[in-house]
Design an enzyme around this catalytic site. Structure first.
Site, PDB file in Angstrom:
ATOM      1  N   ASN A  10       0.871  -1.171   0.000  1.00 12.33           N
ATOM      2  CA  ASN A  10       0.000   0.000   0.000  1.00 12.33           C
ATOM      3  C   ASN A  10       0.912   1.225   0.000  1.00 12.33           C
ATOM      4  OD1 ASN A  10      -1.788   2.057   0.509  1.00 12.33           O
ATOM      5  ND2 ASN A  10      -2.340   1.370   2.577  1.00 12.33           N
ATOM      6  N   TRP A  11       1.014   1.859  -1.174  1.00 13.58           N
ATOM      7  CA  TRP A  11       1.958   2.979  -1.294  1.00 13.58           C
ATOM      8  C   TRP A  11       1.409   4.277  -0.705  1.00 13.58           C
ATOM      9  CZ3 TRP A  11       5.951   3.661  -5.762  1.00 13.58           C
ATOM     10  CH2 TRP A  11       6.857   2.599  -5.706  1.00 13.58           C
ATOM     11  N   LYS A  12       0.117   4.277  -0.318  1.00 11.82           N
ATOM     12  CA  LYS A  12      -0.490   5.493   0.267  1.00 11.82           C
ATOM     13  C   LYS A  12      -0.182   6.692  -0.631  1.00 11.82           C
ATOM     14  CE  LYS A  12      -0.268   3.229   4.708  1.00 11.82           C
ATOM     15  NZ  LYS A  12      -0.138   3.302   6.144  1.00 11.82           N
ATOM     16  N   HIS A  93      -9.555   1.304   4.459  1.00 14.90           N
ATOM     17  CA  HIS A  93      -8.320   1.483   5.239  1.00 14.90           C
ATOM     18  C   HIS A  93      -8.606   2.417   6.421  1.00 14.90           C
ATOM     19  CE1 HIS A  93      -4.286   2.562   6.435  1.00 14.90           C
ATOM     20  NE2 HIS A  93      -3.874   1.488   5.790  1.00 14.90           N
ATOM     21  N   GLU A  95      -6.985   4.736   7.679  1.00 16.79           N
ATOM     22  CA  GLU A  95      -6.689   6.159   7.437  1.00 16.79           C
ATOM     23  C   GLU A  95      -7.863   6.842   6.752  1.00 16.79           C
ATOM     24  OE1 GLU A  95      -2.897   5.590   5.498  1.00 16.79           O
ATOM     25  OE2 GLU A  95      -2.028   4.985   7.423  1.00 16.79           O
ATOM     26  N   GLU A 164      -5.797  -5.038  10.365  1.00 18.61           N
ATOM     27  CA  GLU A 164      -4.757  -4.049  10.613  1.00 18.61           C
ATOM     28  C   GLU A 164      -5.066  -3.279  11.904  1.00 18.61           C
ATOM     29  OE1 GLU A 164      -2.590  -2.813   6.772  1.00 18.61           O
ATOM     30  OE2 GLU A 164      -4.373  -1.573   6.921  1.00 18.61           O
ATOM     31  N   GLY A 170       2.354   1.850  10.812  1.00 22.13           N
ATOM     32  CA  GLY A 170       3.403   2.868  10.753  1.00 22.13           C
ATOM     33  C   GLY A 170       4.098   3.134  12.075  1.00 22.13           C
ATOM     34  N   SER A 209       2.997  -2.561  10.349  1.00 20.62           N
ATOM     35  CA  SER A 209       4.429  -2.701  10.659  1.00 20.62           C
ATOM     36  C   SER A 209       5.012  -4.067  10.283  1.00 20.62           C
ATOM     37  CB  SER A 209       4.701  -2.386  12.138  1.00 20.62           C
ATOM     38  OG  SER A 209       4.406  -1.024  12.395  1.00 20.62           O
ATOM     39  N   GLY A 230       2.681  -1.349   4.265  1.00 21.12           N
ATOM     40  CA  GLY A 230       2.773   0.069   3.933  1.00 21.12           C
ATOM     41  C   GLY A 230       4.216   0.473   3.700  1.00 21.12           C
ATOM     42  N   GLY A 231       4.834   1.068   4.709  1.00 20.94           N
ATOM     43  CA  GLY A 231       6.180   1.634   4.583  1.00 20.94           C
ATOM     44  C   GLY A 231       7.198   0.705   3.931  1.00 20.94           C
TER      45      GLY A 231
END
Ligand code: PGA
Length: 250
Positions: A10-12, A93, A95, A164, A170, A209, A230-231
């Site tokens: 997930n590159w956000k 998601h 966010e 999640e 994150g 994470s 993600g990251g």
């Protein structure tokens, strides 16, 4: 029989033209792991260029509107995602649930619209830290699941659930292996209650994470059928060891 693992990045809100080379590197390295489904969910505006850069590799969106078309400024329909070459999308998601105040009902409608258009869906659920600390994590996540998954069991194989925990996203923190196992088992049972035997075909991903150092132990947990990353999905050097761990876990 264990389900094929899915590792989705997930590159956000990351990714411009100069990052297409990184996507190409991930796509080409993924060919070494044919037993794993690998996908990258990139910003909507980058989808078409990413698809052209890596033909045959799965590129997805990060959200979709539930309506077919209409007066929805700034939104992207499922048909637009398909038209751009996307084969999947994330919905719900945390966010977006938080910043865009998305409800379970809206997420259910989004998932339905995406599946109807032929997209695979990764539907996210997860508890806040205060809910986890109160001891209500399982109950909260199951009620989110109930209220946001689509009704039709025939869509089960195209649907993945991403558990999640919000506090793990994150943050570098993750639940214990026992907590992940407890939650994935509870989600599997609830999916089977809702979909009958079809519930076994829904992949349940863990997200929050995930990194090269913890991927192996997470993938070893029963009913962890992959990860939403993600990251650590932004760079091939971080992402590919996670894909390799999924491949080893089988
Ligand atoms: P993270 O994000 O891997 O950076 O924790 C996961 C996600 O938000 O999907």
């Amino acid at each position: 029989m264990p389900l094929r693992k899915l590792v989705a990045g997930n590159w956000k809100m990351h990714g411009v033209s100069s990052d297409l080379a990184e996507i190409a590197q991930i796509a080409s390295a993924s060919r070494e792991y044919p037993q794993v489904d690998v996908a990258l969910c990139v910003p909507a505006i980058l989808i078409e260029r990413a698809v052209r850069a890596v033909p045959g590799f799965s590129i997805g969106g990060q959200d979709v509107h539930h309506a077919e078309k209409g007066a929805h400024t700034g939104c992207t329909s499922a048909r637009m995602l398909v038209d751009a070459g996307a084969v999947l999308t994330i919905v719900g998601h945390s966010e977006r649930r938080d910043a865009q105040r998305e409800s379970n009902a809206e997420i259910q409608a989004k998932a339905h619209a995406a599946l109807q258009s032929g997209l695979n869906v990764i539907l996210c659920i997860g508890e806040s830290l205060s809910v986890r600390e109160r001891g209500d994590a399982v109950e909260t996540v199951l009620s989110q699941l109930e209220a946001s998954i689509p009704d039709e069991p025939s869509e089960a194989a195209e649907l993945a659930i991403a558990y999640e925990p919000i506090w793990a996203i994150g943050s570098g923190k993750t639940p214990t292996i026992d907590e992940i196992a407890e939650m994935h088992d509870a989600i599997r049972n609830r999916l089977n209650q809702r979909y009958g035997g079809e519930g076994d075909r829904v992949r349940i991903l863990y997200g929050g994470s995930v990194k090269p150092s913890n991927a192996g132990e997470i993938f070893a947990v029963a009913d962890v059928d992959g990860a939403l990353v993600g990251g650590a999905s932004l760079k091939a050097e971080d992402f590919m060891p996670i894909v390799a761990a999924a491949s080893r876990a089988g």
